[in-house]
Design an enzyme around this catalytic site. Structure first.
Site, short mmCIF file in Angstrom:
data_model
loop_
_atom_site.label_atom_id
_atom_site.label_comp_id
_atom_site.label_asym_id
_atom_site.label_seq_id
_atom_site.Cartn_x
_atom_site.Cartn_y
_atom_site.Cartn_z
N TYR A 147 -2.68 1.51 1.32
CA TYR A 147 -3.62 0.39 1.35
C TYR A 147 -4.17 0.08 -0.05
O TYR A 147 -4.72 -0.98 -0.28
CB TYR A 147 -4.79 0.68 2.29
CG TYR A 147 -4.60 0.16 3.70
CD1 TYR A 147 -3.43 -0.47 4.09
CD2 TYR A 147 -5.61 0.29 4.65
CE1 TYR A 147 -3.25 -0.93 5.38
CE2 TYR A 147 -5.45 -0.17 5.94
CZ TYR A 147 -4.26 -0.78 6.31
OH TYR A 147 -4.10 -1.23 7.59
N LYS A 214 2.19 14.94 4.26
CA LYS A 214 3.59 15.15 3.87
C LYS A 214 3.60 15.93 2.55
O LYS A 214 4.32 15.60 1.59
CB LYS A 214 4.25 13.75 3.75
CG LYS A 214 5.74 13.75 3.57
CD LYS A 214 6.52 14.27 4.76
CE LYS A 214 7.98 14.43 4.38
NZ LYS A 214 8.72 15.32 5.28
N ASP A 263 6.28 14.89 9.76
CA ASP A 263 7.48 14.73 10.59
C ASP A 263 7.47 15.69 11.77
O ASP A 263 7.78 15.32 12.90
CB ASP A 263 8.76 14.90 9.75
CG ASP A 263 8.69 16.02 8.74
OD1 ASP A 263 9.59 16.84 8.72
OD2 ASP A 263 7.70 16.08 7.98
N ASP A 287 -0.85 5.42 10.47
CA ASP A 287 -0.29 4.20 11.03
C ASP A 287 0.80 4.55 12.05
O ASP A 287 0.79 4.09 13.20
CB ASP A 287 0.31 3.38 9.87
CG ASP A 287 0.50 1.93 10.21
OD1 ASP A 287 0.00 1.49 11.26
OD2 ASP A 287 1.16 1.22 9.43
#
Ligand code: NAP
Length: 398
Positions: A147, A214, A263, A287
């Site tokens: 963003y 991540k 993941d 998201d």
């Protein structure tokens, strides 16, 4: 008498008996779902002896048609002074340099938490065997990561300039013809988001917070988010919470703060949903997770959301779907997303009883198989009703 909500030095909202709450009806199906949701919210508020003094503010197409501006200053100012508001979906203007109106509102008011509770409501058709095991609350960071990112397009002078800088100053060789993206994640932004999630978990008696990142690949952004989270637990919550890095998963009677790679998380929310409770995550991961989880409980059309700044007291609650223009004005679609956003708003105002009443009435209505078209097409033996009829059926159950 109608009065404004205020925010005390104690960091708590002070809600009068008849608070003034601004609303944006929303474009497209806004004309259908807002009156439907409002009728249920009004009935539930009345039941506990309260009343909401709704104040309409304009944004989106309606604002553009009436004022020539997609997001009038007056609307932003009203949300600023009234602290709490609710909105239907807004058309994203195409071209003209205007970013999404939703993103603009979040940035102007620095609404740094995108709060998405995900749970199953009895009777809602779901694609998984045990949707009832899903009960998670996602805290998605709303101001940083992609963003606040910068992108330069391949084969442009900007890309060439940035590539040259990175090669000369940092020793990075970037393949010719690459687009380049940069994203920032700060200590301040990470800690305030994770702090809000930990406080929420403690206040709501939730057993764990999982930081999803991540960091195995992006060590200094995603990985730093995780590390700052564990630092925060030690610095501010040592008496009530403990990080996995310190307790190895044995928190005793404290809140457990753990972390998981994004993941793997997307697999495990399906295979072992009870391992997840409150989730704190960066913008892009949040998201993906919010929408994947909403689908898991069959709630893609009824998923609610809130955008909140817990430090300034501001919050805007909103339907998470778009304007579905093909259904606009047909009194057909499901008002559930906006209604449940109103439920979140009531909970946030401390009207937990009214919120629980609405959820119970909604569940009882769905259990009777009285539903709008979107659920009716997935349920056997359902009675399909209009948007307004669905709302009336819920009010009858209150
Ligand atoms: P959308 O408006 O969310 O609609 C996509 C589909 O989702 C609809 O065709 C419908 O599915 C289903 N749906 C959406 N709302 C529903 C409801 N209340 N009840 C039942 N089903 C519902 O997505 P879009 O068509 O991609 O976007 C249209 C406009 O909305 C765009 O201008 C976009 O920028 C904007 N938008 C705004 C927001 C926001 O304000 N928060 C969010 C997303 C998009 P079926 O066709 O299967 O019946």
């Amino acid at each position: 008498m109608a009065e404004l909500i205020s925010f005390g030095v104690d960091g708590a909202l002070h809600v009068p008996e008849e608070p003034v709450i601004p609303f944006i009806e929303g474009d497209g199906i806004g004309v259908d779902i807002w009156p439907a949701a409002k009728s249920v919210l009004d009935a539930a508020a009345a039941k506990r002896g309260n009343k909401v003094a709704w104040k309409e503010v304009l944004a989106g197409q309606k604002a553009f048609d009436e004022t020539g501006s997609w997001l009038p200053d007056e609307t932003v100012e009203t949300f600023r002074t009234h602290l709490i508001g609710i909105k239907g979906p807004l058309t994203t203007p195409i071209g003209g340099g205007m970013r999404s109106l939703n993103v603009a509102l979040r940035q102007i008011l620095d609404l740094y938490v995108c709060l998405r509770p995900v749970r199953w409501f009895t009777g809602v058709p779901s694609p998984v065997l045990h949707p009832e095991l899903v009960d998670m609350v996602i805290f998605r960071e709303n101001t940083e990561d992609i963003y606040a990112g910068l992108e330069v397009e391949a084969f442009t002078p900007e890309a060439a300039k940035l590539s040259e800088f990175l090669r000369a100053e940092m020793g990075w060789e970037i393949r010719e013809g690459s687009g380049i993206g940069i994203k920032p994640i700060s200590e301040f932004g990470s800690k305030r988001l994770i702090r809000a999630s930990i406080k929420y978990a403690l206040e709501h008696g939730r057993p764990s917070v999982t930081m999803v990142h991540k960091g195995n690949i992006q060590k200094f952004t995603e990985g730093a988010f995780r590390n700052w989270g564990y630092d925060l637990v030690r610095e501010e919550f040592a008496d009530v919470a403990v990080g996995w890095d310190e307790c190895g998963g044995k928190p005793g009677d404290k809140l457990l703060v753990k972390d998981a790679i994004a993941d793997i998380t997307l697999q495990q929310v399906l295979t072992r949903p009870t391992d997840f409770d409150v989730i704190a995550t960066t913008n892009l991961n949040g998201d993906y997770l919010s929408d994947a989880l909403a689908a898991q409980v069959g709630g893609i059309g009824i998923a609610p959301g809130g955008n909140i700044n817990y430090v300034s007291g501001h919050g805007i609650f909103e339907a998470t779907h778009g304007t579905a223009p093909k259904y606009a004005g047909q009194d057909k679609v499901n008002p559930g997303s906006l209604l449940l956003s109103g439920v979140m708003m009531f909970e946030h105002l401390g009207w937990a009883d009214a919120a629980a009443d609405i959820v119970a009435a909604l569940e009882a209505t769905i259990a009777d198989k009285v539903v709008t078209y979107d659920f009716a097409r997935l349920m056997e033996g359902a009675t399909e009703v209009k948007c307004s009829e669905f709302a009336s059926a819920i009010v009858d159950k209150l």
